[in-house]
Design an enzyme around this catalytic site. Structure first.
Site, PDB file in Angstrom:
ATOM      1  N   GLY A 149      73.778 -19.704  41.922  1.00 14.01           N
ATOM      2  CA  GLY A 149      73.951 -21.152  41.978  1.00 14.01           C
ATOM      3  C   GLY A 149      73.129 -21.856  40.913  1.00 14.01           C
ATOM      4  O   GLY A 149      73.638 -22.722  40.178  1.00 14.01           O
ATOM      5  N   ASP A 204      69.585 -10.192  45.410  1.00 15.72           N
ATOM      6  CA  ASP A 204      70.906  -9.622  45.703  1.00 15.72           C
ATOM      7  C   ASP A 204      71.447  -8.660  44.653  1.00 15.72           C
ATOM      8  O   ASP A 204      72.365  -7.904  44.925  1.00 15.72           O
ATOM      9  CB  ASP A 204      71.937 -10.756  45.885  1.00 15.72           C
ATOM     10  CG  ASP A 204      71.519 -11.722  46.975  1.00 15.72           C
ATOM     11  OD1 ASP A 204      70.819 -11.286  47.891  1.00 15.72           O
ATOM     12  OD2 ASP A 204      71.884 -12.912  46.896  1.00 15.72           O
ATOM     13  N   ARG A 250      68.639   7.965  68.910  1.00 16.76           N
ATOM     14  CA  ARG A 250      69.346   6.688  69.056  1.00 16.76           C
ATOM     15  C   ARG A 250      70.190   6.348  67.838  1.00 16.76           C
ATOM     16  O   ARG A 250      69.993   6.902  66.763  1.00 16.76           O
ATOM     17  CB  ARG A 250      68.302   5.571  69.207  1.00 16.76           C
ATOM     18  CG  ARG A 250      67.919   5.353  70.622  1.00 16.76           C
ATOM     19  CD  ARG A 250      67.300   4.006  70.843  1.00 16.76           C
ATOM     20  NE  ARG A 250      66.912   3.939  72.231  1.00 16.76           N
ATOM     21  CZ  ARG A 250      65.689   3.687  72.662  1.00 16.76           C
ATOM     22  NH1 ARG A 250      64.724   3.452  71.806  1.00 16.76           N
ATOM     23  NH2 ARG A 250      65.424   3.646  73.948  1.00 16.76           N
ATOM     24  N   HIS A 253      64.563 -12.327  56.505  1.00 17.56           N
ATOM     25  CA  HIS A 253      63.728 -12.787  55.392  1.00 17.56           C
ATOM     26  C   HIS A 253      62.593 -11.884  55.000  1.00 17.56           C
ATOM     27  O   HIS A 253      61.972 -12.118  53.959  1.00 17.56           O
ATOM     28  CB  HIS A 253      63.246 -14.211  55.668  1.00 17.56           C
ATOM     29  CG  HIS A 253      64.341 -15.207  55.439  1.00 17.56           C
ATOM     30  ND1 HIS A 253      65.367 -15.368  56.340  1.00 17.56           N
ATOM     31  CD2 HIS A 253      64.605 -16.010  54.400  1.00 17.56           C
ATOM     32  CE1 HIS A 253      66.215 -16.261  55.866  1.00 17.56           C
ATOM     33  NE2 HIS A 253      65.779 -16.665  54.692  1.00 17.56           N
ATOM     34  N   ASN A 263      55.560  10.968  33.643  1.00 21.16           N
ATOM     35  CA  ASN A 263      56.621  10.468  32.761  1.00 21.16           C
ATOM     36  C   ASN A 263      56.443  10.968  31.326  1.00 21.16           C
ATOM     37  O   ASN A 263      56.521  10.199  30.372  1.00 21.16           O
ATOM     38  CB  ASN A 263      56.676   8.939  32.783  1.00 21.16           C
ATOM     39  CG  ASN A 263      58.030   8.429  32.331  1.00 21.16           C
ATOM     40  OD1 ASN A 263      59.037   9.097  32.511  1.00 21.16           O
ATOM     41  ND2 ASN A 263      58.050   7.272  31.711  1.00 21.16           N
ATOM     42  N   ASN A 264      56.207  12.260  31.219  1.00 22.68           N
ATOM     43  CA  ASN A 264      55.937  12.829  29.895  1.00 22.68           C
ATOM     44  C   ASN A 264      56.976  13.872  29.500  1.00 22.68           C
ATOM     45  O   ASN A 264      56.658  14.826  28.798  1.00 22.68           O
ATOM     46  CB  ASN A 264      54.546  13.482  29.902  1.00 22.68           C
ATOM     47  CG  ASN A 264      54.453  14.588  30.937  1.00 22.68           C
ATOM     48  OD1 ASN A 264      55.312  14.700  31.810  1.00 22.68           O
ATOM     49  ND2 ASN A 264      53.426  15.411  30.835  1.00 22.68           N
ATOM     50  N   GLY A 277      48.340  10.915  34.323  1.00 25.64           N
ATOM     51  CA  GLY A 277      49.319  10.865  33.227  1.00 25.64           C
ATOM     52  C   GLY A 277      49.124  11.974  32.210  1.00 25.64           C
ATOM     53  O   GLY A 277      49.870  12.058  31.240  1.00 25.64           O
ATOM     54  N   GLU A 304      43.646   9.114  32.101  1.00 20.96           N
ATOM     55  CA  GLU A 304      42.629  10.138  32.372  1.00 20.96           C
ATOM     56  C   GLU A 304      42.196  10.920  31.132  1.00 20.96           C
ATOM     57  O   GLU A 304      41.049  11.329  31.030  1.00 20.96           O
ATOM     58  CB  GLU A 304      43.116  11.096  33.468  1.00 20.96           C
ATOM     59  CG  GLU A 304      44.423  11.794  33.147  1.00 20.96           C
ATOM     60  CD  GLU A 304      44.935  12.680  34.282  1.00 20.96           C
ATOM     61  OE1 GLU A 304      44.190  12.919  35.245  1.00 20.96           O
ATOM     62  OE2 GLU A 304      46.091  13.135  34.199  1.00 20.96           O
ATOM     63  N   HIS A 316      44.549  11.792  43.381  1.00 19.40           N
ATOM     64  CA  HIS A 316      45.809  12.372  43.824  1.00 19.40           C
ATOM     65  C   HIS A 316      46.681  11.489  44.700  1.00 19.40           C
ATOM     66  O   HIS A 316      47.817  11.865  44.991  1.00 19.40           O
ATOM     67  CB  HIS A 316      45.545  13.716  44.493  1.00 19.40           C
ATOM     68  CG  HIS A 316      45.317  14.777  43.468  1.00 19.40           C
ATOM     69  ND1 HIS A 316      44.106  14.922  42.832  1.00 19.40           N
ATOM     70  CD2 HIS A 316      46.155  15.681  42.922  1.00 19.40           C
ATOM     71  CE1 HIS A 316      44.206  15.893  41.949  1.00 19.40           C
ATOM     72  NE2 HIS A 316      45.432  16.366  41.985  1.00 19.40           N
TER      73      HIS A 316
HETATM   74  P1  ADP Z   1      70.684 -19.497  44.043  1.00 18.10           P
HETATM   75  O1  ADP Z   1      70.293 -20.023  42.705  1.00 18.10           O
HETATM   76  O2  ADP Z   1      69.654 -18.622  44.638  1.00 18.10           O
HETATM   77  O3  ADP Z   1      72.061 -18.893  44.005  1.00 18.10           O
HETATM   78  P2  ADP Z   1      71.790 -21.890  45.318  1.00 18.10           P
HETATM   79  O4  ADP Z   1      73.213 -21.433  45.237  1.00 18.10           O
HETATM   80  O5  ADP Z   1      71.374 -22.529  46.568  1.00 18.10           O
HETATM   81  O6  ADP Z   1      70.739 -20.714  45.054  1.00 18.10           O
HETATM   82  O7  ADP Z   1      71.543 -22.882  44.106  1.00 18.10           O
HETATM   83  C1  ADP Z   1      70.285 -23.475  43.911  1.00 18.10           C
HETATM   84  C2  ADP Z   1      70.448 -24.887  43.403  1.00 18.10           C
HETATM   85  O8  ADP Z   1      71.123 -24.863  42.150  1.00 18.10           O
HETATM   86  C3  ADP Z   1      71.314 -25.784  44.292  1.00 18.10           C
HETATM   87  O9  ADP Z   1      70.603 -26.316  45.371  1.00 18.10           O
HETATM   88  C4  ADP Z   1      71.723 -26.847  43.304  1.00 18.10           C
HETATM   89  O10 ADP Z   1      70.682 -27.757  43.097  1.00 18.10           O
HETATM   90  C5  ADP Z   1      71.923 -26.045  42.035  1.00 18.10           C
HETATM   91  N1  ADP Z   1      73.338 -25.682  41.908  1.00 18.10           N
HETATM   92  C6  ADP Z   1      73.972 -24.634  42.473  1.00 18.10           C
HETATM   93  N2  ADP Z   1      75.277 -24.623  42.152  1.00 18.10           N
HETATM   94  C7  ADP Z   1      75.481 -25.704  41.373  1.00 18.10           C
HETATM   95  C8  ADP Z   1      76.631 -26.264  40.716  1.00 18.10           C
HETATM   96  N3  ADP Z   1      77.829 -25.690  40.794  1.00 18.10           N
HETATM   97  N4  ADP Z   1      76.439 -27.387  39.989  1.00 18.10           N
HETATM   98  C9  ADP Z   1      75.238 -27.946  39.887  1.00 18.10           C
HETATM   99  N5  ADP Z   1      74.135 -27.473  40.480  1.00 18.10           N
HETATM  100  C10 ADP Z   1      74.239 -26.380  41.214  1.00 18.10           C
END
Ligand code: ADP
Length: 743
Positions: A108, A154, A189, A287, A523-524, A565, A620, A652
């Protein structure tokens, strides 16, 4: 005209590693002569203005590497989604003379940044028309330079192998699933564990691969049958009957069925309860996956991306389109942000349109390969061998020092080999055990629970065979009719495998395809940029140093931390980068008396100006005269009343511990490729031997013949070491700032 003032901010969902990114942007920017602002609370701060947009100095980002979250805050901002909000944001930036933005956020946030850049000229025109900015200002800020860095747990973004935070989230997932597995196994389980990831199944899939889970449900590849609940239950039941003590199902939060309906954890639990006739427990990880201290990888990823983002913004021309700096094959890459945003949305659209084939295609090939491997690993029993196939007898052994991930690799190789119809032979205690004919046929359940287990279940030894060992080993190969050999280990393992290869003329038994899989915390090893175990060791170092730093709160103290190392400085340099060490000593660079003199002067000057903590990391074998003890004594003597000095020899603990998710994933991938290689070579009239590895993002094999040519035999390390290029960024960030760095 060169850019003078930039701002950075974190936005959207927080992710571990955002702090190291901010620290790196601020310090690299200052070092390059820029003024750097931080916008607190993401786009909300940009719209609010006022003291949410603050000038940063070197010390404003001190002491933040080890913290999760983001010290400059993040938010979701509805107003920025509207043009009206973006107009106010543009005004706030122009008023402060900000010419470029480094945006750290998820899908976003980067989509928003892209839109902001496209709209910029029209926003400026409108502000000017309304008289909110002067015509001079309008002329001075015709464009806004933008560089995006993906901060998101993600790993759902195109153009980067990993997003900042994903590795730490995987740490949280593996810690939790390992813990759940032990209780689940005690009570026999079934558990359903729901993990995050929005539309992306990466966390679920890699979490399942890393923990040896028994079933996984991801958005990109829904179950291909309508009665998937029954099929899942049947498979889990078969697993139990085959000897598993628990069943773990990992569910991605965005998982759907073929018709696009979300699959809930209670839905899965209910289906399993009905079909298995037992209690099923659900754990929604939530979370915790976003929280906690960032892993070594995320700290270094953020640092490297932040550094490159500043370089990119300095080099950009005013009219340039926004860029994204990503990480591919251990290197930073610049790509057009727009393209990355579009490609990212294409996957989400494919999932939405139920075009799952396309969704999988749009993910990387490693994603698809991992899914394929996982489908084999979760089987209750292997496929029956094809009656016409030649069943190979493939030996697996561990050699050299133990490295976390050896067990994961052994388990994966065994299962994948059995599933292809071959006979897998466990060779115990390395080449020493091989000489003693310690060989046993392995079955599907021989290595149950090994995916997450540190050390070496097969046992290992450092023996590099010679003389009569060679006769004994040749005899073991003949007696057990071994057709091919997989050697999982470090330097001694490679030497031993090379020795057998080299002795082919004398011992016809050694004319079998052999492959080495790199497993060493040092890593050698040649032909691979990373070996299994190094990431776990790096995390152990980072965890230990975090604690050491905390112990020194009220004192003026300098620590000299000695890490392993052998003659390879990888752990020292990368450990230094991840912990904010001011000095790293390694054999590749050498240590001289004048260096030490300079370090003493820097330390004294620092402590005199108020610094509280000094942190030096020493490989080392950096220098056999200027040992850790010598350096501590020297600093102590010269520090007099200003500061005292303590050594911390980590020892170690770096070789032990449960393998990190990265090491487990790598171990599984490499094991698969090693088997493919051996099977292919066995089908040839004259077979080859090789060592495998990952270089510049690509897996490849090097002929065994190249071993000696590619290594420095005096100091047991590859001649080319890609990570030495990271010294520039490490030394820049370690510099004392204008007002003396606190770390
Ligand atoms: P992330 O960046 O983790 O994907 P969000 O999707 O909630 O999280 O986006 C974070 C912020 O980025 C939003 O709250 C908004 O302010 C901005 N944003 C997201 N999508 C758009 C968009 N299409 N246009 C403008 N601003 C956006």
């Amino acid at each position: 005209m060169a850019i003078k003032r930039i701002a950075t901010f974190t936005s959207g969902g927080d992710a571990q590693g955002m702090n190291s990114t901010v620290r790196s942007v601020v310090r690299t920017g200052l070092d390059r002569g820029l003024e750097v602002y931080a916008i607190y609370e993401g786009y909300q701060g940009m719209v609010d203005g006022g003291d949410r947009i603050r000038k940063m100095d070197w010390d404003s980002v001190g002491g933040i590497l080890q913290g999760g979250g983001t010290i400059i805050g993040t938010a979701r901002c509805e107003r920025f989604r509207q043009r009206e909000g973006r107009l106010v944001a543009a005004k706030n930036l122009i008023e402060r003379g900000i010419e470029g933005l480094i945006v750290i956020g998820g899908d976003g946030s980067l989509t928003g940044a892209n839109l902001f850049r496209q709209e910029w000229p029209s926003l400026v025109a409108e502000l000017s028309q309304n008289g909110e900015i002067t015509p001079e200002q309008a002329e001075a800020y015709p464009n806004m330079l933008i560089v995006g860095l993906v901060g998101s747990i993600d790993n759902d973004f195109f153009g980067t192998d990993m997003t900042i935070g994903t590795d730490s989230a995987l740490h949280r997932i593996t810690e939790a699933v390992d813990a759940i597995s032990s209780t689940a196994a005690s009570h026999q389980r079934t558990f359903v564990v729901k993990v995050m990831g929005r539309n992306c199944g990466y966390l679920a899939m890699m979490g399942a691969l890393a923990c040896g889970a028994d079933w996984v449900l991801i958005p990109e590849n829904p179950p291909d049958v309508d009665d998937w609940r029954e099929v899942m239950a049947e498979r889990l039941k078969a697993g139990r009957e085959a000897g598993r003590r628990d069943s773990i199902v990992i569910l991605a939060e965005g998982a759907r069925d073929r018709d696009g309906n979300y699959i809930g954890s209670s839905d899965v639990a209910k289906a399993l309860e009905e079909n298995l006739g037992e209690d099923v427990r659900v754990t929604v990880l939530g979370h915790v996956q976003r929280g906690g201290r960032p892993s070594a990888f995320d700290r270094n990823l953020g640092t490297l991306l932040g550094y490159e983002a500043v370089n990119a913004i300095i080099e950009a021309k005013p009219e340039d389109e926004p860029l994204q700096v990503g990480f591919k094959g251990n290197r930073t890459v610049r790509l057009p942000l727009m393209q990355c945003v579009d490609q990212t949305h294409a996957v989400a659209e494919a999932v939405e349109a139920k075009d799952y084939k396309r969704a999988m295609e749009l993910r990387s090939s490693s994603f698809t390969d991992a899914y394929r491997t996982l489908k084999t690993m979760v089987r209750a029993i292997p496929h029956s061998p094809d009656p016409d196939q030649k069943r190979l007898r493939i030996g697996i052994l561990n050699a050299g020092a133990p490295a976390p991930g050896m067990n994961t690799a052994s388990r994966a190789a065994t299962r994948l080999g059995l599933d292809k119809g071959h006979i897998m032979l466990g060779i115990y205690n390395g080449f020493e055990g091989m000489a003693e004919n310690e060989v046993e046929e392995l079955n599907w359940m021989s290595m149950g629970g090994w995916a997450s287990m540190g050390g070496s279940g097969l046992g290992t030894s450092r023996l590099v065979p010679k003389g009569k060992d060679l006769y004994a080993i040749a005899r073991t190969i003949e007696v057990n009719q071994i057709d091919a050999l997989l050697v999982i280990g470090g330097w001694n393992a490679y030497e031993a495998a090379y020795k057998l290869f080299d002795e082919r003329a004398n011992f016809p038994a050694f004319e079998i395809p052999t492959i080495c899989l790199p497993a060493s915390i040092n890593n050698n090893l040649p032909g691979s940029e990373l070996s299994i175990g190094a990431d776990t060791a790096l995390n152990s170092i980072v965890n230990a140093v975090d604690k050491i730093k905390q112990s020194a709160v009220a004192t003026r103290r300098c620590f000299v931390v000695e890490v392993m190392g052998h003659w390879c400085g990888y752990l020292a340099l990368l450990g230094g980068l991840a912990t904010g060490a001011e000095r790293v000593y390694m054999h590749e660079e050498g240590v001289t008396l004048s260096d030490l003199q300079q370090d003493v002067d820097n330390l004294s000057q620092g402590f005199r100006s108020g610094k509280k903590l000094g942190l030096m990391i020493r490989n080392e074998y950096a220098n056999n005269i200027y040992t850790t003890g010598f350096m501590c004594a020297l600093f102590e003597e010269e520090g007099r009343d200003l500061f005292d000095v303590r050594p911390a020899i980590l020892g170690h603990q770096q070789q032990g511990g449960d393998p990190s998710p990265f090491d487990r994933i790598q171990a599984t991938r490499l094991a698969r490729l090693c088997l493919d290689y051996l099977i292919e070579e066995c089908g040839k009239s004259s077979s080859r031997s090789a060592f495998i590895g990952l270089e510049e993002g690509k897996y490849g094999y090097h002929d065994m013949r190249d071993f000696q040519r590619m290594v420095d035999l005096e100091y047991n390390r590859p001649k080319e070491q890609w990570w030495l290029a990271l010294r520039d960024v490490a030394s820049l960030l370690a510099k004392p700032g204008p007002e003396v760095a606190s770390e």
